[in-house]
Write a protein that holds these residues in place. Sequence first.
Motif, PDB file in Angstrom:
ATOM      1  N   SER A 160      10.405 -80.044 -25.744  1.00 45.56           N
ATOM      2  CA  SER A 160      10.977 -78.686 -25.718  1.00 45.56           C
ATOM      3  C   SER A 160      11.054 -78.024 -27.081  1.00 45.56           C
ATOM      4  O   SER A 160      12.013 -77.325 -27.392  1.00 45.56           O
ATOM      5  N   ARG A 202      17.063 -71.945 -20.148  1.00 44.68           N
ATOM      6  CA  ARG A 202      17.212 -72.941 -19.096  1.00 44.68           C
ATOM      7  C   ARG A 202      18.553 -72.827 -18.372  1.00 44.68           C
ATOM      8  O   ARG A 202      19.286 -73.795 -18.223  1.00 44.68           O
ATOM      9  N   GLN A 572      22.422 -83.539 -20.701  1.00 43.35           N
ATOM     10  CA  GLN A 572      21.125 -83.060 -20.247  1.00 43.35           C
ATOM     11  C   GLN A 572      20.061 -84.116 -20.462  1.00 43.35           C
ATOM     12  O   GLN A 572      20.161 -84.973 -21.351  1.00 43.35           O
ATOM     13  N   VAL A 574      15.631 -84.269 -20.408  1.00 42.14           N
ATOM     14  CA  VAL A 574      14.363 -83.537 -20.357  1.00 42.14           C
ATOM     15  C   VAL A 574      13.248 -84.569 -20.362  1.00 42.14           C
ATOM     16  O   VAL A 574      13.267 -85.514 -21.167  1.00 42.14           O
ATOM     17  N   GLU A 590       7.201 -79.959 -18.167  1.00 42.66           N
ATOM     18  CA  GLU A 590       8.509 -80.545 -18.423  1.00 42.66           C
ATOM     19  C   GLU A 590       9.461 -80.234 -17.280  1.00 42.66           C
ATOM     20  O   GLU A 590       9.369 -79.183 -16.641  1.00 42.66           O
ATOM     21  N   PHE A 592      13.845 -80.472 -16.444  1.00 40.99           N
ATOM     22  CA  PHE A 592      15.123 -80.564 -17.146  1.00 40.99           C
ATOM     23  C   PHE A 592      16.274 -80.543 -16.142  1.00 40.99           C
ATOM     24  O   PHE A 592      16.170 -80.007 -15.037  1.00 40.99           O
TER      25      PHE A 592
END
Length: 804
Positions: A160, A202, A572, A574, A590, A592
Motif C-alpha cells: 500500500s 479505505r 488492520q 493488508v 490488494e 484490506f
Amino acid sequence: MSATMSASVRPRRHLFPPVGTLLATLSGILGMGLLPGILPGVSAGDLTAQTAVLTGRVLDAETRAPLGGALVRVFRAGEEEGNQAVTGDDGRFRIESLVPGMARVRADFLGYAPAVETSVLLRTSRPTFVSLEMVPQAIEVEGLTVAADAFQAPDDAPVSSQRLSEVEIRRTPGAIGDISRSLLSLPGVLSGVDNRNDILVRGGGPAENAYYLDGIRIPQINHFATQGTAGGALALVNTDFIQDVTFFTGGFPVAYGDALSSVLLIENRPGNPDGLAGDVTLGASEAGLTLDGPLGGVEGNWLFSVRRSYLQFLFQALDLPIRPDYWDGQFSLNWEPTGRDRITLTGIGAIDEFGIVEPGPDADYENREIFQRVLDNDQEAFTLGGSWRRLVGETGIVRLRAGHSRTDYRFRDEDSEGRLLLTNRSLENESRVRLTGEVGVAPTLRLGAGGELVRSSIRSDVFQRALPGGVLDDDVVYDVHTVFWKPGLWAQLIWKPGRLTATAGLRADGVTALDDAWSLSPRGSLQFAATRSVDLKVAGGLFHQAPSALALSVREDGRRVNADLTQLRNWQVVTGADWRVDSGLRIRLEGFYKDYDRMPVLADDPRINLANLGNDYGFVGAQALRPDGEGRAYGAEFFAQQKLTESLYFLGAYTLSWSEYSGADGLLRPSAWDRRHALDLTAGYRIGEEWEIGTKLRVLSGLAIVPWDLEASAETYPVSGRGVRDWSRIGGDRSPAYARLDLRIEREWFFRSWDAVVFLDLQNVLNRANTVGFRYTEDPAFPDRLRPIDSVAFLPTFGFSVEF
C-alpha cells in the motif's frame, strides 16, 4: 458543529462555449506561429532547440550514503540519448548539453539493483535535479541480468505505498496541481465532494491521515481547513516546491503514529545551485512567485514562494455572497556542512479570510440561503521546522527534527436577526521534537528506533446555542486554555534473508489529557519474492490516534468532560501481490480489513459517530463525547500503472469496499464515506518534446447519505438556515452514481535561459450533473424540501508557468 459553502463554489451551467470551440482556440493560441506575438521580446529564432542540464545524487536507499562510481544515463522515448556521467565520491553527477523535454534517468552500480526515475522534465531555465536511491542486491551470476525497476517500495512498508513525482502530480487531469486531488487516481482513495479536499482512505474519515513536509509533521495541507479534521477547500502546499511524495494507504511502519488510515510524506526539491532562478505561475485559483538559488560560499540552497488567490474576484463577478480570499507562503533551506551532515529548514503558512456579503434585493433564493447558512471562517496557520541528518559509520543514520505549528481558527455565525448562534475562537499550538536512528547490524538485518515528545495546547473560547430540533440539549459555553503532552517511542527491525523481507515493530504513545493515557501498537510485515517479477506481501498491526485538541478542550462547569475518552484504535491487515511486468509496468492486487473501536460518539445524541462528521466547513468535536463507537472497513483493490518510459502513461484503479460505523448501540451502518465501487482511469500521451494530452475518467457508485429529519429541520431552519439530519436512518439513502471525464492539454516551450508551460484543464467535459447529496431547503421551487447538491459542472481552467 459544521457549515458548508459547497453550493457556492460550483459554477452555473452553460456559461462556457462548447469543448470543440475551446480546443480550437487553444490550438491557435499555443501554435508556434502565434507565440512571438503573444510574448514580447520573443523572436522566432528564440524557438530553436536549446540545451538542458541534469544534476542529481545517487544514494544507498537504506543508509542514505552517497554512492561514488555509479553510472547515470539518460533515455528518451526508450532510446539512450548518449550523454552519461559517473558519480563522484559524494554521489553527485552533472550531465550537460541535453535536449529539453521529458526523459528517463537510470543509475547502475555493482551490487545494487538499477534505479530508474521516469517523467524527468529537463528544463532550460535551471538544472533539473533527480535523486536516485539504489537498493543493495546480491551480485548476480551465470549471466543473469538484474532488471531495472521504477516501482521500488520501502522495506518497512511493502504494501500500500505509492510514490509520485512533481511532474506526475502536476499532469493529473482535473487535479489542477493539487496533491489531494492527484491522489484520487490511486486505489482506495476517495473524496466526498468535488469542491473539498477530503482524503478518504479505505473507508476512513478525513481526520485519520498524517502529513509530513521534509520530515516535519504539519497539521493540514489545505486552506479553510475543518477544525477537528484535516479536510479543506484548496491546496496549501505549492507544487513548484515538490521533489516527490510517498503515500502509504495502510500497513505503514511504527515510525509513524497518531494516524489510523494513511501517511503522506512530501519532500521538497533543492534550489538552483547555479544562481538565482524563479517561476511566475497563474493557476486555477491563485497567482504565485517562486524564487530559489544557492547559499553563497557553502554547499547549500534555498527556495521561497508566495501565492495570492483571485477567487474572491471571480465570486464577486458571479455575484455570489461569499468571497474566499487567501495568501500562502513557503520556504526551504538546505545546507550540507560536511559530506555526512545535512541541515534542512522548512516553513509553510497561510492567511485565509472568508468574506460574506449580504445579497441584494434581487438575489435568488439559493444565494439568500447561502448567506444565511455559511459560517464566517477566518484562519491563520504556519509550521516552522528544522532537521539534522548525520551518517554514522558505514551503515548508520541519525535524524533529529524539531517543529512548531500554530493555527488560529475564528468561526462565527448569527441568525437572521443578528443574534449569535455560535462562535469559536481557537488557537492551537503544537511543538514537536523527534529523534530517530537506524543501523545495519548484519548484512541482512537493520535495526531502527526513535522517540518524540509533543507539547500540545489549545486556547478555545466556544459558544454553541442549542436550537429547537438540534442535537444539543443545552448550550455549549466554555473559555479555557488546555495544555497536554504526547510522548512516543518505537523500535523496529528489518530482516532480509534471501527472498524474504520481514519487519517487526512496536510503538508506544501517550496522551496526558486522557485518564487512560497510554497505548501500544505492534506491527509487522512479510514480503516474499516468489519470482523475479512477482512479490507476495502481507502487513498488519494496531494503529492509534489521539482525539482532536478541540475535543480535549471541552469543559462543563470547569470539568474536563472528555478526559474519559481513549485513543482511537483500529487493527488492520493488508495482503496482496505485485507483478512487475517490465521496468515501467506494474499490476497490483490488494485486500484490506480494518476494525475500529473506542470511537467518539456525541453524548447528547449517541447515535452520531464523530467519524461521520467533518465533510463540511467549520469544526467538529466541540462538545461532550463518549468512547462508545465502533466501525469496520474492508475491501479489495486492483491497480495497474504504466510509467512514462516512452510516450504513454496510464493508471487504472478499481476499488470494491465497505465502510461501516456504529453509534453507542453497536449496530454497524454504512458510514458517511461508504461507496461500494470506485473506478479511476488516467492516461496521457506525449506528442513530440513539447505537447502532452491527458484524460481521466472517474466512475463511482452512490455515496451513503444521512436523510433529513423534515420536522426537526422545519424548527431549526428559520433560525440557522440549516436542516437537521435523521441519524437513525444513516445509510438509508444513497446519492446517484457519479461519472466525470476530465481533459488536460499542455504545451511547453524551451528558450535559451527560460521556459514556459501553458495548460488548459477541462473538468467534467461531458457536463454531467453529478448529484452528491441533498440539502434541506424551504425554497418554493423544491416542494419536497430537498435541494440537490451538484458537483462541479463543465469547468475549463487556463493557466501558465514561466520559469527563468
